[in-house]
Design an enzyme around this catalytic site. Structure first.
Site, PDB file in Angstrom:
ATOM      1  N   HIS A   1       0.835  -1.205   0.000  1.00  0.00           N
ATOM      2  CA  HIS A   1       0.000   0.000   0.000  1.00  0.00           C
ATOM      3  C   HIS A   1       0.865   1.249   0.000  1.00  0.00           C
ATOM      4  CE1 HIS A   1       0.708  -1.195   4.201  1.00  0.00           C
ATOM      5  NE2 HIS A   1       0.717   0.086   4.494  1.00  0.00           N
TER       6      HIS A   1
ATOM      7  N   HIS B   1       0.633   5.251   1.223  1.00  0.00           N
ATOM      8  CA  HIS B   1      -0.085   6.252   2.004  1.00  0.00           C
ATOM      9  C   HIS B   1      -0.091   7.554   1.203  1.00  0.00           C
ATOM     10  CE1 HIS B   1       0.298   4.084   5.984  1.00  0.00           C
ATOM     11  NE2 HIS B   1       1.301   3.511   5.329  1.00  0.00           N
TER      12      HIS B   1
END
Ligand code: 5GP
Length: 141
Positions: free
Chosen positions: A103, A105
């Site tokens: 992922h 941010h």
């Protein structure tokens, strides 16, 4: 390298087993609000295919993902009238990774406002829902 754990939180969000405040979805990518935002509008952008982090991700996965990271970053700056946007990505515990599905941010930044701690305080669901709405509106513009 530790193998991918199919029961990590983001895999469960992708399977719809855990709710999330979604802001963007296509065939390859999902973006949703971080439940412990380091700044208002903190969003996570993940690929749908499993990889633990950037170290084991396929190049094609990264190529598609980063385009959405940019899309979300531009929309987040607009949606939250931010002065800037921090994009961060952690790999393995030594680097601060806590959820083992790749992922990025995307964190709106405001002049003079320091980041809150990573994985710090759970945000109110109503605030997350409102911020997700703002971001969806900006993405639709
Ligand atoms: P990492 O440390 O792996 O880079 O970041 C994981 C992020 O996931 C943290 O910023 C944390 O606040 C967020 N997070 C942890 N659990 C959940 C959850 O159940 N839902 C959402 N939306 N975010 C989560």
């Amino acid at each position: 390298m530790t193998p991918y754990d199919t029961n990590n939180i983001f895999a469960r969000i992708l399977r719809g087993e855990i709710p999330s405040h979604k802001v963007y979805e296509d065939d390859d990518t999902l973006a949703f609000m971080d439940v412990m935002p380091q700044s208002p509008g903190h969003t996570l952008v993940i690929p749908k295919v499993p990889s633990r982090n950037i170290l084991d991700a396929a190049p094609e996965t990264l190529a598609k993902l980063v385009l959405v990271v940019q899309k979300v970053a531009v929309a987040a700056k607009d949606a939250f009238e931010a002065d800037g946007v921090t994009v961060i990505q952690f790999n393995e515990p030594a680097a601060g990774q806590t959820v083992y599905h790749l992922h990025f941010h995307v964190i709106p930044r405001f002049d003079g406002l320091p980041l809150k701690p990573h994985s710090g305080t759970m945000e109110d669901q109503a605030v997350l829902a409102a911020n997700a709405g703002k971001l969806r509106d900006a993405l639709a513009r």
